[in-house]
Structure formats: C-alpha cells, structure tokens
Design a protein around this motif. Structure first.
Motif, mmCIF file in Angstrom:
data_model
loop_
_atom_site.group_PDB
_atom_site.id
_atom_site.type_symbol
_atom_site.label_atom_id
_atom_site.label_comp_id
_atom_site.label_asym_id
_atom_site.label_seq_id
_atom_site.Cartn_x
_atom_site.Cartn_y
_atom_site.Cartn_z
ATOM 1 N N GLN A 58 0.843 -1.192 0.000
ATOM 2 C CA GLN A 58 0.000 0.000 0.000
ATOM 3 C C GLN A 58 0.884 1.251 0.000
ATOM 4 O O GLN A 58 1.687 1.468 0.904
ATOM 5 N N ILE A 59 0.726 2.077 -1.034
ATOM 6 C CA ILE A 59 1.508 3.309 -1.166
ATOM 7 C C ILE A 59 1.180 4.254 -0.014
ATOM 8 O O ILE A 59 0.024 4.394 0.379
ATOM 9 N N SER A 60 2.201 4.894 0.498
ATOM 10 C CA SER A 60 2.039 5.860 1.577
ATOM 11 C C SER A 60 1.073 6.972 1.147
ATOM 12 O O SER A 60 1.187 7.493 0.032
ATOM 13 N N PRO A 61 0.134 7.346 2.011
ATOM 14 C CA PRO A 61 -0.790 8.435 1.665
ATOM 15 C C PRO A 61 -0.086 9.748 1.328
ATOM 16 O O PRO A 61 -0.531 10.497 0.466
ATOM 17 N N LYS A 62 1.031 10.021 2.003
ATOM 18 C CA LYS A 62 1.773 11.251 1.719
ATOM 19 C C LYS A 62 2.405 11.205 0.333
ATOM 20 O O LYS A 62 2.413 12.202 -0.385
ATOM 21 N N LEU A 63 2.931 10.036 -0.050
ATOM 22 C CA LEU A 63 3.492 9.889 -1.394
ATOM 23 C C LEU A 63 2.381 9.916 -2.431
ATOM 24 O O LEU A 63 2.548 10.465 -3.519
ATOM 25 N N LEU A 64 1.256 9.349 -2.096
ATOM 26 C CA LEU A 64 0.103 9.326 -3.001
ATOM 27 C C LEU A 64 -0.318 10.736 -3.409
ATOM 28 O O LEU A 64 -0.682 10.978 -4.558
ATOM 29 N N ARG A 65 -0.219 11.675 -2.492
ATOM 30 C CA ARG A 65 -0.542 13.075 -2.819
ATOM 31 C C ARG A 65 0.420 13.645 -3.853
ATOM 32 O O ARG A 65 0.050 14.499 -4.652
ATOM 33 N N HIS A 66 1.654 13.176 -3.864
ATOM 34 C CA HIS A 66 2.643 13.658 -4.828
ATOM 35 C C HIS A 66 2.475 13.019 -6.207
ATOM 36 O O HIS A 66 2.713 13.672 -7.221
ATOM 37 N N ILE A 67 2.101 11.745 -6.243
ATOM 38 C CA ILE A 67 2.120 11.032 -7.517
ATOM 39 C C ILE A 67 0.749 10.802 -8.135
ATOM 40 O O ILE A 67 0.651 10.575 -9.331
#
Length: 82
Positions: A58-67
């Motif tokens: 599961q991709i980190s929510p913080k990274l998800l905001r970037h990508i």
C-alpha cells in the motif's frame, strides 16, 4: 538507465522521480523492465518513504498526494507482477 536517484531522503524527491519514470513509461520512452528495475530498487532502498508503515503493498498516503492515484495503481500492479 535514466538519471534518477537510487536513495531518496524525502517523499517529495521520490515523488518527482516516480512521476517522471511513470510518465516516461506511459509515453513508451522506456520498457517495462526499466520501470520495474527502478521500482524494485526504491522498494528495497527507501520502503519507509514508499509504503504505509507495515504494509508493503500500500503506497504511503503522503506519497500518493505527490504522484496521484493512477500512477500509484500502476506502481502497485508492476511491483505485484514483478
């Protein structure tokens, strides 16, 4: 291989590299092998930045905001099938 950092210290820098890598892949500038090679390297070298704690699928929510969600879906699918 392209000019990406192998070891990242922030989610912002990792996010920039992921966006660039996935965009090059969707533009058919690189092959699936190179995409998977970089993703598995980042998975091994900076899992704390890529994934939610304790969940390597599961991709980190913080990274998800970037990508973005679509790139995150491509990443998880590529890593799952690698």
């Amino acid at each position: 291989m392209a000019d990406y950092l192998l070891y990242h210290t922030t989610r912002t820098s990792l996010g920039r590299d992921i966006v660039s890598l996935v965009d090059r892949y969707t533009a058919k500038e690189i092959q699936e092998e190179e995409l998977v090679e970089w993703l598995t390297a980042w998975q091994a070298n900076c899992p704390n930045l890529m994934f939610e704690e304790g969940k390597r699928d599961q991709i980190s929510p913080k990274l998800l905001r970037h990508i973005g969600k679509k790139r995150a879906m491509l990443i998880t699918t590529a890593l799952r099938n690698a």
